[in-house]
Design an enzyme around this catalytic site. Structure first.
Site: not given
Ligand code: MN
Length: 730
Positions: A52, A76, A80-81, A143, A263
């Site tokens: 990811h 990133h 958090e993880d 992300d 269009d």
């Molecule tokens: Mn992510």
């Protein structure tokens, strides 16, 4: 396997090409750092988690973003993880990267917050970080893009929630930043998850009619190319296909058929200079007849997201209209990459004019945050993005020629508040194109708007404006003004409204009962005093009609608990039926709850004296009430009824659930109802043509409040997409 370098392969080449050897080494270092941190974690697809961040980094590389952005993309999710802290990142990769990582990291979960509140707070944090450094939001969008591409592995309900959040919040942000391919891919992916049937239909249409339309377009491209190149030899002619979501909007929201969308395919002419653009326009208008009202000059008036182009719609030889877009190469880059273009074509943002344009590009974010910090409600921020971003826009000018962009339908008051709260608050009138207009005047593209203000002290907005304005920004600012400036007036206004409503409902209370009622209401509405409660009613912080059922409940409790409160009413005859309904003025009559709308305690109700079947009780908003009224217009047969809250314990309500077909849905519904001890008295299902399932379920509940909690529970059940109260019988 081994040391993870196999996962780095997708980046290797692009990193080497894009960055200096030193930067490339830092990116590589970040990869191994992230690989170690995420080692052992899996994505829902079963793949290693590192896939990811690498994919996100690749998206940013393709966008031409700089090394710190790519490094931050790799890192990133570590804060958090994984056990890695922001401090660790800062030590190893520097403050620049740490700031970016911190910006995309969600707030820790605060207990006792609803999902909406958390969503709003996280968004606010993201927007604040984005004001510091715009790269934060570009990383976040990348992300989200990768998460959307791999969303099919996520459970159904979460998938729909994420898709909805994407289409309501992230796609509009990408649009505001002018990053068209990201916006379109996010929208198309969201539609494919939210409405797979429609998505497939559009794809099929595009395929079936594609060849035919493409031939038509190729012929036009050839003809245009020949003529245009005689004047502008190096003009580039391209074809363009509208995004699935763009077609979806026209088909399902504007009710057009696929054939009616002109269009879907357009011709794009890209040239070197602005004067070439207008030259080409002249040539094209000489070749074909332009469709009236379809010419738009976004070169002289760029869109707020910096988009520039000339748009015109022409009638082809076969009588089929088609769109042509004309722009320079520079404009084309901005159209494709938006704010990210500033990284793609120059390494870093060194040029002051660039910084200037970026500042302009995120001005709306500052605007939004300002309005929100005045009101103090994070939820307002979400509303603004959801409502104001998706609607179409109008562009108008200040007398100095600055462009102001507002949602379609905006009034001169919205304009004034978008300039500044102080301008809106002092507004007494407005001129559009030098003519005085009423305050509810709806602005049109290209108009010049001048706000007339008064310097008189004590001047302020009117409450009626709340009904006129179209933007949440104006509404929030007006409410804020009333909240701050007019407490006494709010209290008086609120009290009057409250008393009027009690009278209208024929509530009658002794003095001590009124005080008791107010005390309960203050407590329930979390207001420190009766004055605060009235003030909140006055400026609209509490909406009376919304809390009326609660007031009625409390009132009924008081009446039931105390002495007959009203001598007047006590003297009157009344019937208390076994249904728990009190009928005013009639002794011993038969009462039945109507089967068409099945009222339950808390609903506003009316009674109707039928011929020979006693009093039938309907919900006040029951669709049959007007019909009954038409058949028997005698007003004296309508009679006041209200709930006697102690009489009956349970009521039956019918709910209509829209579900995704699947073997477990019914089971999940029963489990959900069981878990909150709600008895089901009947249930039946039918399948719809588009692959959904409708479930009609009759449940036993004690009040509207109770029913509401049952609805909320069912709405959260996996596979259930919609829950509504249905009047019809099972
Ligand atoms: Mn992510």
């Amino acid at each position: 396997m081994t040391d993870g370098s196999v996962y780095y392969e997708p980046l290797e080449k692009s990193v080497r090409e894009a960055f200096s050897p030193e930067d490339a080494a830092r990116v590589r270092d970040a990869f191994f750092f992230a690989y170690e941190a995420h080692n052992g974690q899996l994505r829902r697809s079963g793949e290693a988690y590192i896939i990811h961040p690498v994919a996100v980094a690749k998206i940013l590389l393709d966008f031409g973003m700089d090394a710190p952005s790519v490094i931050a993309a790799l890192l990133h999710d570590v804060v958090e993880d994984t056990p890695v802290t922001a401090e660790d990142v800062k030590k190893r990769f520097g403050a620049d990267v740490a700031l970016l990582v911190e910006g995309v990291t969600k707030l820790g979960k605060v207990p006792l917050q609803s999902r909406e509140e958390q969503q709003a707070e996280n968004l606010r944090k993201l927007l604040l970080a984005m004001c510091e450094d715009i790269r934060v939001i570009i990383i976040k969008l990348a992300d989200r893009l990768h998460n959307m591409r791999t969303l099919s592995f996520v459970p159904e309900q979460k998938r729909r929630d994420t898709a909805r959040e994407t289409i309501e919040i992230y796609a509009p942000i990408a649009h505001r930043l002018g990053i068209r391919p990201v916006k379109e891919e996010l929208e198309d992916l969201a539609i494919s998850y939210l409405d797979p049937v429609a998505y497939a239909e559009i794809e099929r249409n595009l395929e079936e009619q594609g060849t035919q339309r493409k031939e038509f377009l190729d012929a036009i491209k050839a003809r245009i190319g020949e003529r245009v190149r005689a004047y502008v030899p190096d003009a580039v002619i391209e074809g363009r296909i509208k995004s699935v979501h763009g077609i979806y909007r026209k088909m399902y929201m504007q009710g057009k058929t696929f054939e009616q969308i002109y269009d879907i395919y357009a011709v794009r002419i890209i040239v070197n200079t602005v004067s070439d653009c207008y030259n080409c326009l002249g040539v094209i208008h000489d070749m074909y007849n332009p469709l009236q009202g379809r010419f738009k000059d976004y070169i002289s008036t760029p869109k707020p997201n910096m988009y520039q182009s000339l748009h015109t719609t022409l009638i082809g030889r076969e009588g089929i209209p088609f769109e042509v877009q004309i722009r320079t190469h520079e404009m084309h880059k901005t159209a494709e990459y938006g704010i990210a273009a500033h990284w793609k074509y120059k390494l870093g943002v060194k040029d002051p004019s660039d910084a200037n344009r970026i500042e302009k590009g995120i001005g709306w974010v500052r605007h939004l945050l300002e309005a929100q910090s005045e009101s103090g409600q994070a939820a307002d921020l979400l509303d603004t993005i959801k409502n104001d971003f998706v609607s179409d826009e109008v562009f108008v000018f200040t007398p100095k020629g600055d462009v102001v962009c507002l949602p379609a339908g905006a009034t001169v008051i919205d304009f004034a508040y978008s300039i500044h709260s102080a301008v809106g608050n002092k507004m007494v009138g407005a001129k559009v194109d030098k003519r005085i207009v009423p305050l509810d005047y709806r602005l049109k593209n290209g108009e010049i708007v001048e706000v007339l203000t008064s310097q008189q002290p004590g001047k302020g907005p009117s409450r009626d404006w709340l009904k006129i304005v179209a933007t949440n920004e104006a509404r929030t600012k007006i409410r804020t003004w009333f909240k701050k400036e007019r407490r006494e007036e709010n209290i008086a206004e609120g009290r009057a409204e409250y008393e009027r409503e009690l009278r209208r409902n024929n509530f009658s209370l002794t003095e001590s009962q009124s005080e008791a009622l107010l005390a309960v209401l203050c407590e329930k509405q979390k207001q420190p005093s009766a004055d605060d409660f009235f003030a909140a009613l006055g400026y609209g912080g509490i909406v009376l009609s919304k809390i009326m059922p609660q007031i009625r409940d409390e009132y009924n409790k008081l009446i039931a608990a105390g002495q007959p409160a009203q001598p007047k009413l006590a003297k009157k005859a009344k019937t208390v039926s076994s249904e728990g309904v009190v009928v005013e003025g009639i002794d011993n009559c038969l009462v039945k709850l109507s089967r068409c709308c099945k009222p339950i305690p808390g609903d506003e109700i009316v009674g109707f004296i039928t011929r020979g079947h006693g009093v039938s009780v309907h919900k006040r908003d029951c669709p049959n009430v007007p019909k009954v009224l038409a058949a028997a217009p005698e007003p004296e047969r309508w009679i006041r009824v209200f709930w006697n809250s102690e009489e009956r314990q349970s009521f039956f309500a019918s709910l209509l659930l829209t579900c995704l077909s699947g073997s477990t849905v019914m089971n999940d519904i029963f489990t959900a109802l069981n878990s909150i001890h709600v008895a089901v008295s009947a249930i039946n299902t039918r399948d719809t043509k588009d692959g959904r399932m409708l479930v009609n379920v009759s449940v036993e509940v004690s009040s509207v409040e109770h029913l509401r909690s049952v609805i909320a529970k069912l709405a959260k059940t996996p596979g259930v997409t919609n829950v509504e109260r249905s009047g019809s019988d099972i």
